[in-house]
Design a protein around this motif. Sequence first.
Motif, PDB file in Angstrom:
ATOM      1  N   HIS A 127      41.998  94.811   4.046  1.00 38.26           N
ATOM      2  CA  HIS A 127      40.581  94.536   4.288  1.00 38.26           C
ATOM      3  C   HIS A 127      39.786  94.575   2.981  1.00 38.26           C
ATOM      4  O   HIS A 127      38.896  93.752   2.763  1.00 38.26           O
ATOM      5  N   ALA A 128      40.109  95.539   2.132  1.00 38.52           N
ATOM      6  CA  ALA A 128      39.389  95.655   0.857  1.00 38.52           C
ATOM      7  C   ALA A 128      39.637  94.434  -0.018  1.00 38.52           C
ATOM      8  O   ALA A 128      38.711  93.927  -0.673  1.00 38.52           O
ATOM      9  N   ASP A 129      40.883  93.935  -0.040  1.00 41.06           N
ATOM     10  CA  ASP A 129      41.193  92.743  -0.831  1.00 41.06           C
ATOM     11  C   ASP A 129      40.389  91.541  -0.353  1.00 41.06           C
ATOM     12  O   ASP A 129      40.060  90.643  -1.145  1.00 41.06           O
ATOM     13  N   ALA A 130      40.079  91.515   0.938  1.00 43.35           N
ATOM     14  CA  ALA A 130      39.286  90.417   1.504  1.00 43.35           C
ATOM     15  C   ALA A 130      37.792  90.728   1.503  1.00 43.35           C
ATOM     16  O   ALA A 130      37.006  89.975   2.082  1.00 43.35           O
ATOM     17  N   HIS A 131      37.414  91.865   0.893  1.00 41.81           N
ATOM     18  CA  HIS A 131      36.003  92.293   0.821  1.00 41.81           C
ATOM     19  C   HIS A 131      35.407  92.565   2.204  1.00 41.81           C
ATOM     20  O   HIS A 131      34.205  92.437   2.381  1.00 41.81           O
ATOM     21  N   ARG A 132      36.263  92.946   3.125  1.00 36.90           N
ATOM     22  CA  ARG A 132      35.777  93.395   4.437  1.00 36.90           C
ATOM     23  C   ARG A 132      35.628  94.915   4.363  1.00 36.90           C
ATOM     24  O   ARG A 132      36.461  95.675   4.862  1.00 36.90           O
ATOM     25  N   TRP A 133      34.542  95.356   3.735  1.00 32.89           N
ATOM     26  CA  TRP A 133      34.403  96.763   3.392  1.00 32.89           C
ATOM     27  C   TRP A 133      34.227  97.659   4.612  1.00 32.89           C
ATOM     28  O   TRP A 133      34.693  98.806   4.607  1.00 32.89           O
ATOM     29  N   THR A 134      33.578  97.176   5.631  1.00 31.07           N
ATOM     30  CA  THR A 134      33.399  98.009   6.828  1.00 31.07           C
ATOM     31  C   THR A 134      34.747  98.347   7.455  1.00 31.07           C
ATOM     32  O   THR A 134      35.045  99.511   7.752  1.00 31.07           O
ATOM     33  N   GLU A 135      35.578  97.325   7.655  1.00 34.31           N
ATOM     34  CA  GLU A 135      36.905  97.565   8.229  1.00 34.31           C
ATOM     35  C   GLU A 135      37.773  98.400   7.290  1.00 34.31           C
ATOM     36  O   GLU A 135      38.565  99.239   7.738  1.00 34.31           O
ATOM     37  N   ALA A 136      37.611  98.185   5.988  1.00 29.20           N
ATOM     38  CA  ALA A 136      38.394  98.957   5.024  1.00 29.20           C
ATOM     39  C   ALA A 136      38.041 100.440   5.096  1.00 29.20           C
ATOM     40  O   ALA A 136      38.929 101.311   5.061  1.00 29.20           O
ATOM     41  N   VAL A 137      36.738 100.749   5.209  1.00 28.30           N
ATOM     42  CA  VAL A 137      36.309 102.144   5.340  1.00 28.30           C
ATOM     43  C   VAL A 137      36.860 102.754   6.615  1.00 28.30           C
ATOM     44  O   VAL A 137      37.347 103.903   6.618  1.00 28.30           O
TER      45      VAL A 137
END
Length: 229
Positions: A127-137
């Motif tokens: 998720h972080a690699d795709a800049h989906r920060w909410t899901e990454a957190v």
Amino acid sequence: MTAGGATTAGRLVLAADDIPVDIPRVPAREAAQDELSDPMYHEHDPNLLERGLDRFWDWVGDLFDGAAGAAPGGSLGLVVIMLIIAGLVAALWWRLGTPQRLTRPPEALFGGAARSAADHRKAAQAHADAHRWTEAVQERMRALVRALEDRAVLDPRPGRTADEAASEAGRALPAHASRLRSAARVFDDVTYGGRTADAAAYQDLSALDRDIEAAKPLLAAGTTGEAPR
């Protein structure tokens, strides 16, 4: 009557017409009020709404004048202060996002098939690699809690919230208690509060996850729980 008499009578009538009429004050005032109450005198008067708006703007003007007198630099100083306040409000709004009502109860996040801490970390990185920060957190918080369960710092317990996990883990890892509470608050904000995470939030949570992996708990928490989902 002779011509001279008629002339004299005319002069008396004219003199009588020139005598001022002495009307008492109260009847005179009442007569004037009756006359001014005629609608023709009020055709162009402002209506109730207009009068209310006039009073409101007069109040705003008085308030502004009073504030300008108290602010350093007068009116210019007040304008600068107002601009600074507006900028702070805009910054907070941009940072925190628009508050929204919870769309799901907290229990809905803590179900489904169990996944390992490594699986959650892998998902968080994707998720972080795709800049989906909410899901990454969200995934990184789940990895953190699952790792604590794997180390027996937390005992698995269905339905545990992120706040509960942070509170229980904080007792075994007091040096990280404050950061755990902050991480749980961020998790709740992005999961239930409708807010959006950013790269900084994910990096902070990732650093906490690594630090906790290297930390030694004071003792086993002796409580039960399950990683947030």
